[in-house]
Motif scaffolding. Sequence first.
Motif, PDB file in Angstrom:
ATOM      1  N   LYS A  82      14.183  42.594  20.775  1.00  0.00           N
ATOM      2  CA  LYS A  82      13.308  44.388  21.228  1.00  0.00           C
ATOM      3  C   LYS A  82      12.399  42.844  22.240  1.00  0.00           C
ATOM      4  O   LYS A  82      11.530  43.854  23.359  1.00  0.00           O
ATOM      5  CB  LYS A  82      13.320  45.549  20.376  1.00  0.00           C
ATOM      6  CG  LYS A  82      14.818  45.872  19.994  1.00  0.00           C
ATOM      7  CD  LYS A  82      13.891  47.010  19.678  1.00  0.00           C
ATOM      8  CE  LYS A  82      15.315  47.284  18.731  1.00  0.00           C
ATOM      9  NZ  LYS A  82      14.873  48.964  18.522  1.00  0.00           N
ATOM     10  N   LEU A  83      11.587  42.930  21.370  1.00  0.00           N
ATOM     11  CA  LEU A  83      10.343  42.179  22.574  1.00  0.00           C
ATOM     12  C   LEU A  83      10.902  41.188  23.098  1.00  0.00           C
ATOM     13  O   LEU A  83       9.885  41.265  24.328  1.00  0.00           O
ATOM     14  CB  LEU A  83       9.033  41.357  20.732  1.00  0.00           C
ATOM     15  CG  LEU A  83       8.049  41.457  21.435  1.00  0.00           C
ATOM     16  CD1 LEU A  83       7.162  42.267  22.175  1.00  0.00           C
ATOM     17  CD2 LEU A  83       7.319  39.784  20.183  1.00  0.00           C
ATOM     18  N   ARG A  84      11.711  39.957  22.921  1.00  0.00           N
ATOM     19  CA  ARG A  84      11.941  39.384  24.012  1.00  0.00           C
ATOM     20  C   ARG A  84      12.464  39.345  25.444  1.00  0.00           C
ATOM     21  O   ARG A  84      12.576  39.753  25.871  1.00  0.00           O
ATOM     22  CB  ARG A  84      12.673  38.352  23.393  1.00  0.00           C
ATOM     23  CG  ARG A  84      12.453  37.664  22.193  1.00  0.00           C
ATOM     24  CD  ARG A  84      13.611  35.966  22.095  1.00  0.00           C
ATOM     25  NE  ARG A  84      13.425  36.839  20.536  1.00  0.00           N
ATOM     26  CZ  ARG A  84      14.323  36.466  19.068  1.00  0.00           C
ATOM     27  NH1 ARG A  84      15.559  35.318  20.228  1.00  0.00           N
ATOM     28  NH2 ARG A  84      14.335  35.562  18.636  1.00  0.00           N
ATOM     29  N   ASP A  85      13.232  40.380  24.787  1.00  0.00           N
ATOM     30  CA  ASP A  85      14.220  41.625  26.131  1.00  0.00           C
ATOM     31  C   ASP A  85      12.873  42.600  26.874  1.00  0.00           C
ATOM     32  O   ASP A  85      13.597  42.201  28.433  1.00  0.00           O
ATOM     33  CB  ASP A  85      14.927  42.482  25.856  1.00  0.00           C
ATOM     34  CG  ASP A  85      16.650  42.150  25.208  1.00  0.00           C
ATOM     35  OD1 ASP A  85      16.884  40.765  25.056  1.00  0.00           O
ATOM     36  OD2 ASP A  85      17.024  42.453  24.288  1.00  0.00           O
ATOM     37  N   GLU A  86      11.834  42.808  26.456  1.00  0.00           N
ATOM     38  CA  GLU A  86      11.172  44.344  27.136  1.00  0.00           C
ATOM     39  C   GLU A  86      10.341  42.825  28.313  1.00  0.00           C
ATOM     40  O   GLU A  86       9.795  43.486  28.824  1.00  0.00           O
ATOM     41  CB  GLU A  86      10.343  44.591  25.726  1.00  0.00           C
ATOM     42  CG  GLU A  86       9.494  45.794  26.860  1.00  0.00           C
ATOM     43  CD  GLU A  86      10.352  46.579  27.365  1.00  0.00           C
ATOM     44  OE1 GLU A  86       8.842  47.036  28.547  1.00  0.00           O
ATOM     45  OE2 GLU A  86      11.450  46.954  27.615  1.00  0.00           O
ATOM     46  N   LEU A  87       9.886  41.483  27.376  1.00  0.00           N
ATOM     47  CA  LEU A  87       8.569  41.492  27.887  1.00  0.00           C
ATOM     48  C   LEU A  87       9.696  39.811  29.259  1.00  0.00           C
ATOM     49  O   LEU A  87       9.521  38.505  29.874  1.00  0.00           O
ATOM     50  CB  LEU A  87       8.016  40.890  26.941  1.00  0.00           C
ATOM     51  CG  LEU A  87       6.816  41.229  26.357  1.00  0.00           C
ATOM     52  CD1 LEU A  87       5.763  40.351  25.214  1.00  0.00           C
ATOM     53  CD2 LEU A  87       5.973  42.533  27.685  1.00  0.00           C
ATOM     54  N   ASP A  88      11.419  39.943  28.711  1.00  0.00           N
ATOM     55  CA  ASP A  88      12.073  38.907  29.550  1.00  0.00           C
ATOM     56  C   ASP A  88      11.207  37.661  29.236  1.00  0.00           C
ATOM     57  O   ASP A  88      11.300  36.039  29.514  1.00  0.00           O
ATOM     58  CB  ASP A  88      11.934  39.182  30.652  1.00  0.00           C
ATOM     59  CG  ASP A  88      12.542  38.151  31.408  1.00  0.00           C
ATOM     60  OD1 ASP A  88      13.909  37.869  31.038  1.00  0.00           O
ATOM     61  OD2 ASP A  88      12.900  37.997  32.221  1.00  0.00           O
TER      62      ASP A  88
ATOM     63  N   THR B 186      17.415  34.685  25.956  1.00  0.00           N
ATOM     64  CA  THR B 186      17.825  36.047  26.422  1.00  0.00           C
ATOM     65  C   THR B 186      19.549  36.641  26.193  1.00  0.00           C
ATOM     66  O   THR B 186      19.392  38.073  26.773  1.00  0.00           O
ATOM     67  CB  THR B 186      17.227  36.451  27.604  1.00  0.00           C
ATOM     68  OG1 THR B 186      17.648  35.555  28.973  1.00  0.00           O
ATOM     69  CG2 THR B 186      15.741  36.387  28.270  1.00  0.00           C
TER      70      THR B 186
ATOM     71  N   SER C 289       7.851  34.624  29.605  1.00  0.00           N
ATOM     72  CA  SER C 289       8.781  34.414  30.363  1.00  0.00           C
ATOM     73  C   SER C 289       8.009  34.605  32.162  1.00  0.00           C
ATOM     74  O   SER C 289       7.207  33.983  31.965  1.00  0.00           O
ATOM     75  CB  SER C 289       8.519  36.081  30.474  1.00  0.00           C
ATOM     76  OG  SER C 289       7.255  36.566  30.864  1.00  0.00           O
TER      77      SER C 289
END
Length: 247
Positions: free
Chosen positions: A2-8, A38, A168
Amino acid sequence: MKLRDELDLFANVVHVKSLSGLNVRHKNVDMVVIREQTEGEYSALEHESVTGVVECLKITTREKCRRIAKFAFDYATKHGRKKVTAVHKANIMKLGDGLFLKQCEEVAAMYPTVEFNNMIIDNCTMQMVSNPHQFDVLVLPNLYGNIVDNLAVGLVGGAGVVAGASYSTRCVVFEPGARHTFSEAAGKNVANPTAMLLASANMLHHLNLQHYGDMIQNAVDRVRTKDMGGFATTTAFANAVIASLKH
């Protein structure tokens, strides 16, 4: 995730480098593992189509393949690296991994001063164990990157001694280089804090606070926990680093 997706946080970078004084098979290892994180199998897009049959989708896009390839070559150029190796399974996954490899090849043509080659993931893991010195910068899709960076850190002492970072376009998250849970070390005051402390040093370097980053780096280099052939507990390690910084 979730952290990776939120911050790309699309690029995970792990600099795998030998530490002095460790009893390991290969000396003077120095490679960088760059992982796209991602998409691919880690997209977690799966479902049970009928009872007992699960379909898991591996998503591969031209945009993200090209983005991670360019990141790898930009990283190599900025840090004076000589070679980039794209790791894939395009011999079997001709469309998905074929797309990844094609984008790496196209981007490589834009960087004539950086040597480029590619290697099938099976062969890569074998070659890494037998001759890690042939590698400089490796760029990989998500799942292969997860496997290879864990294998690579094992060559230099384990997950506890290597720091990493996830990038990111607008931020960086600094973290240990391999994401293991050390449940067997929890609460025993024996866990090795090297990776986390080196991540802190890398963050300071990234912020152009080179002097302070070097202070932490040099302090860490002088202390060893039991898994590194020393006698320090986790607390003693931290206290020694703090004392060194105060001095």
